[in-house]
Design a protein around this motif. Structure first.
Motif, PDB file in Angstrom:
ATOM      1  N   ALA A 159      49.080  32.586  23.547  1.00 10.31           N
ATOM      2  CA  ALA A 159      50.539  31.556  23.981  1.00 10.31           C
ATOM      3  C   ALA A 159      49.882  30.603  23.985  1.00 10.31           C
ATOM      4  CB  ALA A 159      51.696  32.374  24.258  1.00 10.31           C
ATOM      5  N   LEU A 160      49.292  30.322  25.124  1.00  9.20           N
ATOM      6  CA  LEU A 160      48.725  29.061  25.400  1.00  9.20           C
ATOM      7  C   LEU A 160      47.150  28.576  25.162  1.00  9.20           C
ATOM      8  CD1 LEU A 160      49.528  29.517  29.186  1.00  9.20           C
ATOM      9  CD2 LEU A 160      50.288  27.793  27.827  1.00  9.20           C
ATOM     10  N   ASP A 161      46.350  29.366  24.085  1.00 10.00           N
ATOM     11  CA  ASP A 161      45.394  28.643  22.819  1.00 10.00           C
ATOM     12  C   ASP A 161      44.635  28.799  23.641  1.00 10.00           C
ATOM     13  OD1 ASP A 161      44.456  28.452  20.485  1.00 10.00           O
ATOM     14  OD2 ASP A 161      44.079  26.298  20.879  1.00 10.00           O
ATOM     15  N   ALA A 162      44.486  30.160  24.364  1.00 10.72           N
ATOM     16  CA  ALA A 162      43.631  30.110  25.801  1.00 10.72           C
ATOM     17  C   ALA A 162      42.451  31.044  25.862  1.00 10.72           C
ATOM     18  CB  ALA A 162      43.693  29.873  27.099  1.00 10.72           C
ATOM     19  N   HIS A 163      41.852  31.773  26.485  1.00 17.41           N
ATOM     20  CA  HIS A 163      41.091  32.594  26.417  1.00 17.41           C
ATOM     21  C   HIS A 163      40.925  33.589  27.523  1.00 17.41           C
ATOM     22  CE1 HIS A 163      38.878  32.039  22.212  1.00 17.41           C
ATOM     23  NE2 HIS A 163      38.957  31.105  22.934  1.00 17.41           N
ATOM     24  N   VAL A 164      41.723  34.884  27.778  1.00 22.18           N
ATOM     25  CA  VAL A 164      41.281  35.500  29.612  1.00 22.18           C
ATOM     26  C   VAL A 164      39.874  36.090  29.664  1.00 22.18           C
ATOM     27  CG1 VAL A 164      42.275  37.521  30.173  1.00 22.18           C
ATOM     28  CG2 VAL A 164      42.673  36.521  28.958  1.00 22.18           C
ATOM     29  N   GLU A 165      39.839  35.544  30.404  1.00 25.45           N
ATOM     30  CA  GLU A 165      38.493  35.930  31.334  1.00 25.45           C
ATOM     31  C   GLU A 165      37.949  36.541  32.258  1.00 25.45           C
ATOM     32  OE1 GLU A 165      34.541  33.136  32.414  1.00 25.45           O
ATOM     33  OE2 GLU A 165      34.862  32.782  30.174  1.00 25.45           O
ATOM     34  N   VAL A 166      37.317  37.489  32.542  1.00 21.97           N
ATOM     35  CA  VAL A 166      37.544  38.522  33.971  1.00 21.97           C
ATOM     36  C   VAL A 166      36.157  38.561  33.411  1.00 21.97           C
ATOM     37  CG1 VAL A 166      37.907  40.983  34.813  1.00 21.97           C
ATOM     38  CG2 VAL A 166      39.850  39.675  33.095  1.00 21.97           C
ATOM     39  N   ARG A 167      35.509  38.713  34.628  1.00 22.73           N
ATOM     40  CA  ARG A 167      34.638  38.715  35.219  1.00 22.73           C
ATOM     41  C   ARG A 167      34.432  39.083  37.117  1.00 22.73           C
ATOM     42  NH1 ARG A 167      31.408  33.036  36.800  1.00 22.73           N
ATOM     43  NH2 ARG A 167      33.881  32.530  37.080  1.00 22.73           N
ATOM     44  N   LEU A 168      33.082  40.010  36.773  1.00 23.20           N
ATOM     45  CA  LEU A 168      32.854  40.911  38.398  1.00 23.20           C
ATOM     46  C   LEU A 168      31.505  39.755  38.308  1.00 23.20           C
ATOM     47  CD1 LEU A 168      33.320  44.616  37.275  1.00 23.20           C
ATOM     48  CD2 LEU A 168      34.851  42.905  38.514  1.00 23.20           C
ATOM     49  N   THR A 169      31.196  39.463  39.539  1.00 22.61           N
ATOM     50  CA  THR A 169      29.968  38.759  40.301  1.00 22.61           C
ATOM     51  C   THR A 169      29.696  38.956  41.178  1.00 22.61           C
ATOM     52  OG1 THR A 169      31.336  36.647  40.792  1.00 22.61           O
ATOM     53  CG2 THR A 169      30.147  36.374  38.737  1.00 22.61           C
ATOM     54  N   PRO A 170      28.075  39.425  41.852  1.00 22.56           N
ATOM     55  CA  PRO A 170      27.787  40.164  42.576  1.00 22.56           C
ATOM     56  C   PRO A 170      27.873  39.368  43.931  1.00 22.56           C
ATOM     57  CG  PRO A 170      25.846  39.558  41.139  1.00 22.56           C
ATOM     58  CD  PRO A 170      26.946  39.219  40.890  1.00 22.56           C
ATOM     59  N   ARG A 171      28.488  39.245  45.299  1.00 22.04           N
ATOM     60  CA  ARG A 171      28.728  38.778  46.389  1.00 22.04           C
ATOM     61  C   ARG A 171      27.360  38.304  47.053  1.00 22.04           C
ATOM     62  NH1 ARG A 171      33.936  41.421  49.409  1.00 22.04           N
ATOM     63  NH2 ARG A 171      34.801  41.383  47.877  1.00 22.04           N
ATOM     64  N   ALA A 172      27.402  37.199  47.868  1.00 23.79           N
ATOM     65  CA  ALA A 172      26.021  36.846  48.545  1.00 23.79           C
ATOM     66  C   ALA A 172      25.788  38.209  49.295  1.00 23.79           C
ATOM     67  CB  ALA A 172      25.833  35.372  48.718  1.00 23.79           C
ATOM     68  N   PRO A 173      24.156  38.121  49.469  1.00 23.82           N
ATOM     69  CA  PRO A 173      23.833  39.605  50.344  1.00 23.82           C
ATOM     70  C   PRO A 173      23.977  38.767  51.963  1.00 23.82           C
ATOM     71  CG  PRO A 173      22.025  38.246  49.065  1.00 23.82           C
ATOM     72  CD  PRO A 173      23.617  37.772  48.903  1.00 23.82           C
ATOM     73  N   ALA A 174      24.454  39.521  52.838  1.00 23.40           N
ATOM     74  CA  ALA A 174      24.954  39.127  54.031  1.00 23.40           C
ATOM     75  C   ALA A 174      23.960  38.423  54.670  1.00 23.40           C
ATOM     76  CB  ALA A 174      25.632  41.133  54.885  1.00 23.40           C
TER      77      ALA A 174
END
Length: 99
Positions: free
Chosen positions: A83-98
């Motif tokens: 409806a808003l002429d947009a894209h859905v982007e779903v990402r999984l990104t690794p967390r920074a190591p402790a």
């Protein structure tokens, strides 16, 4: 103790409960998504009714979504994006190591 300090103490205590951090993060994400959709809608000069019509939703569903009151499903996000002429982007990104 001030009222603000009392709320902080309550929040800190609640955040130690099982599942609280995950629930908080889900709510934060829902709020951010709602805020983004609202900004895009307003950028088009649309009312909630306009967006609801374009996304085949009700105005109250759009209002709840924009307020962060619901955790959306992917199909709902895709309808809003279309409806808003947009894209859905779903990402999984690794967390920074402790450290």
């Amino acid at each position: 103790m001030s009222e603000r300090e009392g709320w902080r103490e309550l929040r800190d205590r609640r955040m130690t409960e099982p599942g609280a951090a995950e629930a908080y993060e889900a709510t934060r994400l829902a709020y951010e998504l709602g805020r983004t959709v609202r900004a895009m809608r307003e950028g088009r000069g649309w009312s909630q009714n306009d967006l609801a019509r374009e996304a085949a939703m009700t105005q109250s569903a759009v209002a709840r979504f924009e307020a962060g009151g619901t955790i959306p499903t992917l199909p709902v996000l895709e309808r809003l994006a279309r409806a808003l002429d947009a894209h859905v982007e779903v990402r999984l990104t690794p967390r920074a190591p402790a450290a």
